[in-house]
Design a protein around this motif. Structure first.
Motif, PDB file in Angstrom:
ATOM      1  N   UNK A  60       0.388   9.178   0.685  1.00 47.43           N
ATOM      2  CA  UNK A  60       1.707   9.258   1.293  1.00 47.43           C
ATOM      3  C   UNK A  60       2.748   9.587   0.230  1.00 47.43           C
ATOM      4  N   UNK A  61       3.826  10.197   0.652  1.00 47.42           N
ATOM      5  CA  UNK A  61       4.885  10.571  -0.282  1.00 47.42           C
ATOM      6  C   UNK A  61       5.915   9.450  -0.356  1.00 47.42           C
ATOM      7  N   UNK A  98      15.007   2.040   1.752  1.00 46.28           N
ATOM      8  CA  UNK A  98      16.454   2.225   1.649  1.00 46.28           C
ATOM      9  C   UNK A  98      16.788   2.941   0.348  1.00 46.28           C
ATOM     10  N   UNK A  99      17.669   3.890   0.408  1.00 47.33           N
ATOM     11  CA  UNK A  99      18.235   4.626  -0.728  1.00 47.33           C
ATOM     12  C   UNK A  99      17.432   5.865  -1.115  1.00 47.33           C
ATOM     13  N   UNK A 100      16.156   5.732  -1.380  1.00 48.34           N
ATOM     14  CA  UNK A 100      15.423   6.878  -1.930  1.00 48.34           C
ATOM     15  C   UNK A 100      15.060   7.898  -0.858  1.00 48.34           C
ATOM     16  N   UNK A 101      15.223   7.527   0.431  1.00 48.38           N
ATOM     17  CA  UNK A 101      14.931   8.473   1.505  1.00 48.38           C
ATOM     18  C   UNK A 101      15.927   8.284   2.643  1.00 48.38           C
ATOM     19  N   UNK A 102      16.012   9.281   3.502  1.00 57.42           N
ATOM     20  CA  UNK A 102      16.920   9.224   4.643  1.00 57.42           C
ATOM     21  C   UNK A 102      18.297   9.756   4.310  1.00 57.42           C
ATOM     22  N   UNK A 103      18.999  10.244   5.320  1.00 55.94           N
ATOM     23  CA  UNK A 103      20.355  10.772   5.115  1.00 55.94           C
ATOM     24  C   UNK A 103      21.245   9.686   4.552  1.00 55.94           C
ATOM     25  N   UNK A 143       9.502  14.967  -5.724  1.00 56.95           N
ATOM     26  CA  UNK A 143       8.770  15.885  -6.612  1.00 56.95           C
ATOM     27  C   UNK A 143       7.844  15.101  -7.546  1.00 56.95           C
ATOM     28  N   UNK A 144       8.316  13.994  -8.066  1.00 55.55           N
ATOM     29  CA  UNK A 144       7.493  13.186  -8.980  1.00 55.55           C
ATOM     30  C   UNK A 144       6.331  12.514  -8.236  1.00 55.55           C
ATOM     31  N   UNK A 145       6.589  12.079  -7.007  1.00 57.04           N
ATOM     32  CA  UNK A 145       5.517  11.486  -6.201  1.00 57.04           C
ATOM     33  C   UNK A 145       4.422  12.512  -5.949  1.00 57.04           C
ATOM     34  N   UNK A 157       0.802  -1.226   0.000  1.00 53.85           N
ATOM     35  CA  UNK A 157       0.000   0.000   0.000  1.00 53.85           C
ATOM     36  C   UNK A 157       0.836   1.278   0.000  1.00 53.85           C
ATOM     37  N   UNK A 158       2.142   1.159   0.255  1.00 53.55           N
ATOM     38  CA  UNK A 158       3.004   2.333   0.208  1.00 53.55           C
ATOM     39  C   UNK A 158       2.799   3.309   1.341  1.00 53.55           C
TER      40      UNK A 158
END
Length: 293
Positions: free
Chosen positions: A216-217, A103-108, A196-198, A74-75
């Motif tokens: 959700x983003x 993992x990867x697409x978000x977070x520091x 931005x695309x989301x 469901x994301x």
């Protein structure tokens, strides 16, 4: 494989596990390999979870709560901050997260949703398992532990760790190259492009009246069809024939009344690509998919 290594090794016979109703199937499989009892709570229900933790703490040595950082179908995100606060409040509560999808697409530096949001105190009682097979762009997995002792325990006793082979050198080179990119400034720019695309997808989907399960983003976007498996599969086939690759989600992967379309947003898609997808979904949901059956 990481879950199969970690969970049976970490969870003792005097422990109990509480699983979120939508935790990943690999976590459920690993949990069944332990001697500990398993309880389930409604998805993201902090009230029910706290009640169970309070009750079970009187009977068991440790209470493990197992959830996803970002749920794969469901994301939607796990309420990580609130869960960390619970772990701080209840001495016997430990947290175990499968954070493969963030993992990867978000977070520091791409460390994901969970590690970016837990306090130092909560991290002292948290294990996080992630995947390098998705946004990280290569293959393999990663596990983080609060202590070297627990890390050594899993790496020494976890059966898949003992009986599997090392990462092949070409794959290892790819992992190192991706890690270097994540430690550079380039990853933050790519992460913002994804977000931005989301946001663009969400705005257009709402504008076209698509029944999003949530806004959700996250890159995983879920459009509810509520149809039977055959109708949902037909809808997906029509979209793929139109040039848009989406997945069909139906029971038992999701509840029977929440069949739908699952699409993933990436930096490689343009706004025109995303708008075209939204328009195609709106067209076929209006009845076009059923005409071809």
């Amino acid at each position: 494989m990481g879950n199969l290594s970690a969970i049976p090794t970490l969870v003792g016979p005097g422990d109990v596990m509480i699983l979120d109703a939508q935790v990943h199937r690999s976590v459920r499989m690993a949990a069944r390999l332990t001697e500990a009892p398993i309880r389930t709570v409604p998805h993201n229900s902090l009230e029910v979870l706290e009640r169970r933790v309070r009750e079970l703490s009187a009977e068991y040595d440790r209470v493990w709560f197992m959830a996803d950082g970002l749920y794969s179908m469901f994301g939607d995100f796990s309420p990580v901050g609130e869960l960390g606060a619970l772990a701080e409040r209840y001495e016997k509560l430990w947290l175990y997260f499968d954070d493969a999808h963030s993992i990867s697409w978000t977070g520091r530096n791409g460390r994901g949703h969970v590690l970016d949001r837990l306090s130092p105190a909560a991290l002292e009682k948290t294990v996080v398992v992630g995947s390098l097979n998705k946004a990280f762009g290569i293959a393999g997995g990663v596990m983080t532990f609060p202590t070297d002792e627990l890390r050594h325990q899993v790496f020494s006793l976890g059966l898949p760790m003992i009986f599997s082979g090392p990462v092949p050198p070409p794959m290892l080179a790819g992992i190192v190259a991706s890690a270097r990119l994540h430690l550079s400034g380039e990853v933050a720019e790519r992460q913002q492009q994804v977000v931005d695309r989301i946001r663009f997808f969400n705005r257009e989907a709402v504008g076209y009246g698509l029944p999003l399960l949530n806004e959700s983003e996250s890159p995983i976007r879920y459009v509810v069809t509520g149809r039977d498996i055959e109708s949902t599969a037909t809808l997906v086939r029509r979209l793929q024939e139109s040039g848009y690759f989406v997945n069909a989600a139906s029971y038992p992967a999701v509840p029977a009344k929440r069949s739908g379309l699952r699409a993933t947003i990436t930096v490689h898609q343009t706004q025109d690509d995303i708008l075209g997808l939204v328009q195609a979904i709106a067209k076929w949901l209006a009845g076009g998919a059923s005409q071809g059956r």
